[in-house]
Design a protein around this motif. Structure first.
Motif, PDB file in Angstrom:
ATOM      1  N   LEU A 111      11.247  -4.582  -2.253  1.00 43.72           N
ATOM      2  CA  LEU A 111       9.802  -4.030  -1.764  1.00 43.72           C
ATOM      3  C   LEU A 111       9.517  -4.385  -0.413  1.00 43.72           C
ATOM      4  CD1 LEU A 111       7.488  -5.762  -4.889  1.00 43.72           C
ATOM      5  CD2 LEU A 111       7.806  -3.355  -4.335  1.00 43.72           C
ATOM      6  N   LYS A 112      10.129  -5.446   0.243  1.00 51.61           N
ATOM      7  CA  LYS A 112       9.843  -5.415   1.604  1.00 51.61           C
ATOM      8  C   LYS A 112      10.693  -4.215   2.461  1.00 51.61           C
ATOM      9  CE  LYS A 112      10.339  -9.453   3.529  1.00 51.61           C
ATOM     10  NZ  LYS A 112       8.998  -9.416   4.292  1.00 51.61           N
ATOM     11  N   ARG A 113      11.642  -3.769   1.948  1.00 52.14           N
ATOM     12  CA  ARG A 113      12.217  -2.729   2.499  1.00 52.14           C
ATOM     13  C   ARG A 113      11.413  -1.558   2.350  1.00 52.14           C
ATOM     14  NH1 ARG A 113      17.101  -4.906   0.057  1.00 52.14           N
ATOM     15  NH2 ARG A 113      16.870  -3.224  -1.670  1.00 52.14           N
ATOM     16  N   ALA A 115      -1.086  10.732   8.157  1.00 55.60           N
ATOM     17  CA  ALA A 115      -2.353  10.481   8.802  1.00 55.60           C
ATOM     18  C   ALA A 115      -2.466  10.207  10.297  1.00 55.60           C
ATOM     19  CB  ALA A 115      -3.032   9.332   8.013  1.00 55.60           C
ATOM     20  N   ARG A 116      -3.407  10.198  11.109  1.00 57.26           N
ATOM     21  CA  ARG A 116      -3.564   9.758  12.387  1.00 57.26           C
ATOM     22  C   ARG A 116      -4.725   8.913  12.590  1.00 57.26           C
ATOM     23  NH1 ARG A 116       0.468  11.702  11.727  1.00 57.26           N
ATOM     24  NH2 ARG A 116       1.284  13.531  12.762  1.00 57.26           N
ATOM     25  N   GLY A 117      -4.781   8.381  13.693  1.00 55.80           N
ATOM     26  CA  GLY A 117      -5.910   7.725  14.241  1.00 55.80           C
ATOM     27  C   GLY A 117      -6.251   6.533  13.522  1.00 55.80           C
ATOM     28  N   ARG A 118      -7.464   5.823  13.252  1.00 55.74           N
ATOM     29  CA  ARG A 118      -7.790   4.874  12.716  1.00 55.74           C
ATOM     30  C   ARG A 118      -7.573   4.775  11.213  1.00 55.74           C
ATOM     31  NH1 ARG A 118     -14.262   5.387  13.044  1.00 55.74           N
ATOM     32  NH2 ARG A 118     -13.706   5.379  15.280  1.00 55.74           N
ATOM     33  N   ASP A 119      -7.441   5.951  10.413  1.00 60.32           N
ATOM     34  CA  ASP A 119      -6.942   5.959   9.066  1.00 60.32           C
ATOM     35  C   ASP A 119      -5.532   5.219   9.032  1.00 60.32           C
ATOM     36  OD1 ASP A 119      -9.421   7.075   8.530  1.00 60.32           O
ATOM     37  OD2 ASP A 119      -8.646   9.073   8.300  1.00 60.32           O
ATOM     38  N   ALA A 120      -4.525   5.904   9.834  1.00 61.49           N
ATOM     39  CA  ALA A 120      -3.114   5.382   9.575  1.00 61.49           C
ATOM     40  C   ALA A 120      -3.033   4.111  10.076  1.00 61.49           C
ATOM     41  CB  ALA A 120      -2.187   6.236  10.555  1.00 61.49           C
ATOM     42  N   ALA A 121      -4.041   3.720  11.203  1.00 60.71           N
ATOM     43  CA  ALA A 121      -3.968   2.262  11.769  1.00 60.71           C
ATOM     44  C   ALA A 121      -4.199   1.131  10.665  1.00 60.71           C
ATOM     45  CB  ALA A 121      -4.734   2.120  12.830  1.00 60.71           C
ATOM     46  N   ILE A 122      -5.259   1.612  10.047  1.00 61.71           N
ATOM     47  CA  ILE A 122      -5.837   0.697   8.827  1.00 61.71           C
ATOM     48  C   ILE A 122      -4.875   0.655   7.394  1.00 61.71           C
ATOM     49  CG2 ILE A 122      -7.435   2.409   7.435  1.00 61.71           C
ATOM     50  CD1 ILE A 122      -9.442  -0.017   7.560  1.00 61.71           C
ATOM     51  N   VAL A 123      -4.496   1.823   7.285  1.00 60.79           N
ATOM     52  CA  VAL A 123      -3.193   1.602   6.316  1.00 60.79           C
ATOM     53  C   VAL A 123      -1.890   0.514   6.789  1.00 60.79           C
ATOM     54  CG1 VAL A 123      -1.654   2.908   4.993  1.00 60.79           C
ATOM     55  CG2 VAL A 123      -3.952   3.613   5.120  1.00 60.79           C
ATOM     56  N   SER A 124      -1.547   1.013   7.953  1.00 63.96           N
ATOM     57  CA  SER A 124      -0.659   0.255   8.451  1.00 63.96           C
ATOM     58  C   SER A 124      -0.984  -1.341   8.362  1.00 63.96           C
ATOM     59  CB  SER A 124      -0.129   0.659   9.949  1.00 63.96           C
ATOM     60  OG  SER A 124       0.188   1.935   9.771  1.00 63.96           O
ATOM     61  N   LEU A 125      -2.139  -1.580   8.728  1.00 62.05           N
ATOM     62  CA  LEU A 125      -2.352  -3.056   8.687  1.00 62.05           C
ATOM     63  C   LEU A 125      -2.306  -3.871   7.332  1.00 62.05           C
ATOM     64  CD1 LEU A 125      -3.827  -5.724  10.286  1.00 62.05           C
ATOM     65  CD2 LEU A 125      -6.088  -4.667   9.842  1.00 62.05           C
ATOM     66  N   VAL A 126      -2.756  -2.925   6.404  1.00 60.73           N
ATOM     67  CA  VAL A 126      -2.663  -3.397   5.128  1.00 60.73           C
ATOM     68  C   VAL A 126      -1.371  -3.481   4.664  1.00 60.73           C
ATOM     69  CG1 VAL A 126      -3.240  -2.685   2.665  1.00 60.73           C
ATOM     70  CG2 VAL A 126      -4.835  -2.311   4.400  1.00 60.73           C
ATOM     71  N   LEU A 127      -0.314  -2.777   4.844  1.00 53.57           N
ATOM     72  CA  LEU A 127       0.862  -3.121   4.626  1.00 53.57           C
ATOM     73  C   LEU A 127       1.484  -4.191   5.102  1.00 53.57           C
ATOM     74  CD1 LEU A 127       2.018   0.866   4.464  1.00 53.57           C
ATOM     75  CD2 LEU A 127       1.464  -0.713   2.394  1.00 53.57           C
ATOM     76  N   LYS A 128       1.165  -4.338   6.611  1.00 54.19           N
ATOM     77  CA  LYS A 128       1.790  -5.516   7.090  1.00 54.19           C
ATOM     78  C   LYS A 128       1.093  -6.745   6.728  1.00 54.19           C
ATOM     79  CE  LYS A 128       2.304  -3.301  11.596  1.00 54.19           C
ATOM     80  NZ  LYS A 128       2.132  -2.965  13.278  1.00 54.19           N
ATOM     81  N   ARG A 129      -0.061  -6.859   6.165  1.00 49.81           N
ATOM     82  CA  ARG A 129      -0.813  -8.044   5.449  1.00 49.81           C
ATOM     83  C   ARG A 129      -0.178  -8.307   4.339  1.00 49.81           C
ATOM     84  NH1 ARG A 129      -2.463  -8.963  10.112  1.00 49.81           N
ATOM     85  NH2 ARG A 129      -4.592  -9.195  10.708  1.00 49.81           N
ATOM     86  N   LEU A 130       0.242  -6.980   3.568  1.00 45.87           N
ATOM     87  CA  LEU A 130       0.986  -7.227   2.292  1.00 45.87           C
ATOM     88  C   LEU A 130       2.345  -7.923   2.427  1.00 45.87           C
ATOM     89  CD1 LEU A 130       1.237  -6.816  -0.805  1.00 45.87           C
ATOM     90  CD2 LEU A 130       1.873  -4.365  -0.575  1.00 45.87           C
ATOM     91  N   ASP A 131       3.079  -7.337   3.605  1.00 44.46           N
ATOM     92  CA  ASP A 131       4.084  -7.996   3.811  1.00 44.46           C
ATOM     93  C   ASP A 131       4.581  -9.404   3.996  1.00 44.46           C
ATOM     94  OD1 ASP A 131       7.004  -7.959   4.466  1.00 44.46           O
ATOM     95  OD2 ASP A 131       6.865  -7.054   6.576  1.00 44.46           O
ATOM     96  N   GLY A 132       3.267  -9.981   4.671  1.00 48.19           N
ATOM     97  CA  GLY A 132       2.976 -11.319   4.931  1.00 48.19           C
ATOM     98  C   GLY A 132       3.110 -11.851   3.527  1.00 48.19           C
ATOM     99  N   GLN A 133       2.319 -11.476   2.721  1.00 54.51           N
ATOM    100  CA  GLN A 133       2.049 -11.982   1.317  1.00 54.51           C
ATOM    101  C   GLN A 133       3.450 -12.249   0.828  1.00 54.51           C
ATOM    102  OE1 GLN A 133      -1.001 -13.395   1.719  1.00 54.51           O
ATOM    103  NE2 GLN A 133      -1.008 -12.918  -0.459  1.00 54.51           N
TER     104      GLN A 133
END
Length: 719
Positions: A553-555, A612-630
Motif C-alpha cells: 500500500l505504501k508503494r 488533474a491540475r491545480g488545487r484539485d490535484a494538490a488537495i488529493v496529493s495532500l490526502v494521500l500524504k496524510r494517509l501515508d502518515g497513517q
C-alpha cells in the motif's frame, strides 16, 4: 445405509487412483529391472510422486519433474567436476544450489514450482552418493535420470489411458458449484435470510456468512491451480484458457463487490437513510440471483437491474457538492450494478465452459483477449527462511555424515533434503514434516517384516507384485487425502528403498537397521531445520500477510505511474485464498477485504492526481500524504478497529484534509473522473473513520470555502 457409509470411507475414485498408481509403479519397476538399472526403486517412488487424481495434473507434474531432474543432474555433474577434492566447497555449493531452487520455487507458487524443487534436490540425490567416487558421477547421474524418466512415463501413460479424469471435465463440474458459492455469498452480503443455505440450527448467521466467504476465496485459489494444469489435459477444451482466467476474475469481483455493498447497506441503515427504492432494488437483485435462467434471459434481466440502479442515482448539479447521503446512495447503486454485471458475466463464462464450445459473440471474444496471467502473492521473507532451512539441512547433514564416517549418512542427507524441499512450501511446514516422520516411523517395522520375513521366500515378479500390493495400495489410497498425504509421503520415501527393491535382492539385519536409521535421522533432520527456521502458525501467517499488504500500500501511495487495479485485486484474492483454509476467524478475512478496498481507493485517487491540475490535484496529493502518515503510525488493522472512539492528532489531520477534498471535488461531480475520485474519498472515510460523524459537504460562506482550499493547497505544496 451401510453401503453409503462404506462409500464415504472408501470412495471409488480413490480406490481407482490407488490401483492405477500401483500398476504404474510396478510397470516402472519391471522396466527398470529389465534395463539393468541399479536403483529401480527410484522409478517406483517417482511413479507415486508424479501421480495425481487428474490426468492433466499428472502430465504437468511429469513435465516439470523431468525438466527439473535433468537440470539437477547437470548441476551435480558440474559441482562434482569442480569440487570433488574439496568437500567443504562441494557441500557449500550443493547447499547454496538447493537453497536457491527452494527460494525460486516458493516464489513461483504454481505447480511449475515443482521444476525448481526437483532441480534442487535431484542434484543432492546424485552428487552426495557420487562424492565418494567422482569418476562414476556421469554414470550415476545417467542412471538416476533414466530411473526417474521411466517412473514419469509409466505414471503419465497409466493415468492418461486408464480411466483418465480430465481437468476440463472437472472444471465443467466445478463451474456451477463455484457460481453457487458466489451467489450464496452475495445473498448473505445483501441481507438475505439463511433459509435453504445448508446451515444447521446451531450455526449463527455470522459463522455461516464467514464460511461462505472463506469457501469462495478457496474456490478462486483452486481455479488458479486448475488453469496451470489445463494446457496439459487429455481433453483439450475448445475454449481458450483466457475463459477460465476471466471466470476467476469475475468470481473475485463478486467476492469484493458483495462485501463492499454489504458495508454500504449497513452504513445507510445505521443512518436510517436506506430508501425504499434501493431496498426494493436489493430484493430484486436477490430474486435475480435465485432464478437460474438461460444465458439470454440472465443477461436481459441483468441489464434491467443495472438500468434501475442508474435511474435511482441522485441528480447532481454543477458546482454544488452532493450531500453525504447522496454520495453513499451513488456509491451503493454503482456497486449493486457492478455486482449484477459480475454475476451475469460469470454466469455466461460458466455456461461457456460447461458447453465446451468456443466463444460466440464478438464482445466475449474481445473481453477474453484481455486476460493476462494473474499476478500472485509473493512472500520473499518466507521464501528466504525456507531456503535457509534447506541450506542448513544439506550443510548440517553432510557435516554429520562426514564427521561420523557413517556409510549410510549419505542417504540421511538425501532423504532430509527431499523432505525439507517438498514441505518448505507450506506456511507452517514443521507440523506437516512431523507427519512425514510419523509415516516413516510407522513404515519401518512393516518394511522389516517385508525385507527380513516375506521377500526372502518370494521368487518371481508376479508373486512379488502380489505381496507388495496390500501395503502399496494403502499408500496410494492415502496420497490424495489431505489429512493423510504427508504420512503417505513418509511411507513412500521409506518403503521401496528399505525393502531393497534394487536390481537384486540382498538384505541383512545390519544393513536394514542402518538404512532404517538413516531414513529416520534424515527425516528428523528436516523436521528440526523446518522447526528452527520456519516456526510459523496461523496468527503469524496472517500477521505476515498484513505486513506485506501494508508495504505494498505504501508503494502504491508513492507511485506516480498508472495503477494496475486488476493486479491488486488478483493478489489480494490470492492472499485470501491462502489464509482461508488456515484461519477460521472472520477478522483476518475482514482485514483482507478492507485492505483491498483501501488499495482500490488509492488507485482511483492516483489516477485522478495524474490527470488533474491545480488545487484539485494538490488537495488529493495532500490526502494521500496524510494517509501515508497513517500507515507509518499504525498497522493496517487499525482501519478495521471498532475500539477507536476518538481519532488521534494524525488521524484528525487526515480527516480534515479528506473532508476538504470531498467538498472540493464534489463541486465537479458531474464529470466522470471527479465522480470516481469522490467515491474513492468516501471509501477512505468509511474505512478509516466509520464511526465519525458524516462530513459537512456544503458551506454557507464562499469566502470560508476559498480560504480553506487555499490553506490546503499551501499545505500540500509545503509537504
Amino acid at each position: 445405509m451401510m453401503g453409503r457409509s462404506l462409500r464415504a470411507i472408501l470412495p471409488l475414485s480413490d480406490i481407482v487412483f490407488s490401483a492405477k498408481t500401483f500398476v504404474a509403479a510396478m510397470g516402472a519397476y519391471y522396466i527398470a529391472l529389465s534395463s539393468d538399472m541399479d536403483r529401480p526403486y527410484w522409478a517406483v517412488i517417482t511413479a507415486y510422486i508424479v501421480s495425481q487424481p487428474l490426468a492433466g495434473a499428472v502430465r504437468s507434474k511429469a513435465a516439470f519433474r523431468m525438466a527439473g531432474t535433468v537440470i539437477g543432474a547437470a548441476v551435480a555433474i558440474i559441482v562434482i567436476a569442480n569440487f570433488a577434492d574439496a568437500q567443504a566447497l562441494l557441500t557449500l555449493a550443493l547447499a547454496l544450489w538447493v537453497g536457491l531452487c527452494t527460494y525460486i520455487g516458493i516464489l513461483d507458487r504454481t505447480p511449475r514450482s515443482y521444476l525448481f524443487l526437483l532441480a534442487g534436490y535431484s542434484a543432492v540425490i546424485i552428487a552426495i552418493p557420487a562424492a565418494a567416487a567422482p569418476d562414476t558421477t556421469y554414470a550415476t547421474a545417467s542412471l538416476r535420470v533414466q530411473e526417474i524418466v521411466v517412473g514419469i512415463l509409466c505414471a503419465t501413460v497409466t493415468h492418461s489411458v486408464f480411466f483418465p479424469r480430465s481437468v476440463t471435465a472437472y472444471i465443467h463440474r466445478r463451474a456451477e458449484a463455484v457460481l453457487q458459492d458466489a451467489r450464496r455469498w452475495s445473498h448473505g452480503a445483501l441481507g438475505r435470510p439463511l433459509r435453504d443455505m445448508g446451515a444447521t440450527p446451531a450455526m449463527t448467521v455470522g459463522k455461516a456468512h464467514n464460511r461462505d466467504r472463506r469457501r469462495l476465496a478457496i474456490d478462486i485459489h483452486e481455479l488458479h491451480l486448475l488453469s496451470v494444469h489445463l494446457p496439459f489435459d487429455t481433453q483439450i477444451p475448445t475454449w481458450p484458457i483466457d475463459v477460465l482466467r476471466k471466470f476467476q476474475d469475475q468470481i473475485s469481483r463478486t467476492l469484493l463487490l458483495a462485501a463492499t455493498t454489504e458495508a454500504r447497506i449497513a452504513q445507510l441503515s445505521s443512518m436510517g437513510k436506506l430508501t425504499a427504492e434501493i431496498a426494493d432494488l436489493i430484493d430484486s437483485t436477490n430474486a435475480w440471483l435465485d432464478d437460474p435462467q438461460t444465458d439470454s434471459d440472465a443477461q436481459k434481466k441483468a441489464e434491467v437491474l443495472i438500468a434501475r440502479a442508474r435511474s435511482l442515482e441522485p441528480s447532481c448539479k454543477e458546482r454544488v457538492p452532493p450531500g453525504w447521503e447522496d454520495i453513499l446512495n451513488i456509491d451503493i447503486l454503482g456497486r449493486l450494478a457492478a455486482l449484477v454485471r459480475a454475476h451475469a458475466m460469470g454466469h455466461q463464462l460458466g455456461q461457456l465452459m460447461q458447453s465446451n464450445s468456443p466463444p460466440g459473440s464478438d464482445i466475449m471474444r474481445v473481453t477474453l483477449s484481455k486476460s493476462p496471467p494473474r499476478p500472485l502473492h509473493r512472500d520473499h521473507a518466507g521464501a528466504l527462511r525456507a531456503a535457509l532451512a534447506t541450506f542448513l539441512t544439506v550443510a548440517v547433514g553432510t557435516i554429520f555424515w562426514i564427521g561420523t564416517s557413517w556409510p549410510d549418512g549419505a542417504n540421511a542427507v538425501v532423504i532430509g533434503t527431499i523432505v525439507c524441499a517438498l514441505f518448505s512450501t507450506s506456511d507452517d511446514p514443521a507440523p506437516v514434516a512431523r507427519r512425514v516422520l510419523w509415516g516413516t516411523g510407522l513404515s519401518i517395522p512393516v518394511c522389516g517384516i517385508y525385507a527380513l520375513g516375506i521377500l526372502p521366500a518370494v521368487h518371481g515378479f508376479l508373486p512379488l507384485v502380489m505381496v507388495l500390493a496390500p501395503f502399496f495400495l494403502t499408500i496410494g489410497f492415502l496420497l490424495p487425502r489431505p489429512r493423510w498425504a504427508a504420512s503417505a509421503i513418509g511411507m513412500l520415501l521409506t518403503t521401496p528403498g528399505l525393502i531393497a527393491l534394487d536390481d537384486r535382492y540382498s538384505s541383512s539385519f545390519d544393513g536394514f537397521a542402518n538404512a532404517a536409521l538413516a531414513q529416520f535421522i534424515g527425516t528428523m533432520l528436516a523436521v528440526a531445520m523446518l522447526s528452527l527456521v520456519r516456526p510459523v502458525g496461523q496468527e503469524k501467517s496472517a500477521w505476515r500477510v498484513r505486513q506485506i499488504c501494508q508495504r505494498e500500500l505504501k508503494r502504491r501511495l508513492a507511485s506516480a505511474q498508472e495503477p494496475d487495479s486488476s493486479a491488486w485485486i488478483a493478489r489480494m484474492t490470492d492472499r485470501m485464498g491462502l489464509l482461508a483454509p488456515a484461519v477460521s476467524e472472520s477478522r483476518a478475512m475482514d482485514d483482507m477485504l478492507t485492505t483491498t478496498c483501501l488499495g482500490l481507493a488509492i488507485d482511483e485517487l492516483n489516477r485522478f492526481r495524474i490527470t488533474a491540475r491545480g488545487r484539485d490535484a494538490a488537495i488529493v496529493s495532500l490526502v494521500l500524504k496524510r494517509l501515508d502518515g497513517q500507515l507509518v503510525r499504525h498497522a493496517i488493522d487499525i482501519f478495521q478497529s471498532t475500539k477507536i472512539k476518538k481519532p488521534g492528532p494524525g488521524n484528525a489531520e487526515f480527516l480534515r484534509a479528506l473532508d476538504m477534498a470531498l467538498r472540493q471535488l464534489g463541486r465537479q461531480v458531474t464529470q466522470p473522473s471527479y465522480k470516481s475520485a469522490l467515491l474513492a474519498l468516501a471509501d477512505l472515510r468509511l474505512i478509516v473513520a466509520p464511526q465519525e460523524s458524516p462530513p459537512l459537504m456544503r458551506w454557507d460562506r464562499t469566502s470560508h470555502w476559498v480560504r480553506g482550499v487555499a490553506v490546503v493547497q499551501q499545505q500540500a505544496s509545503s509537504d
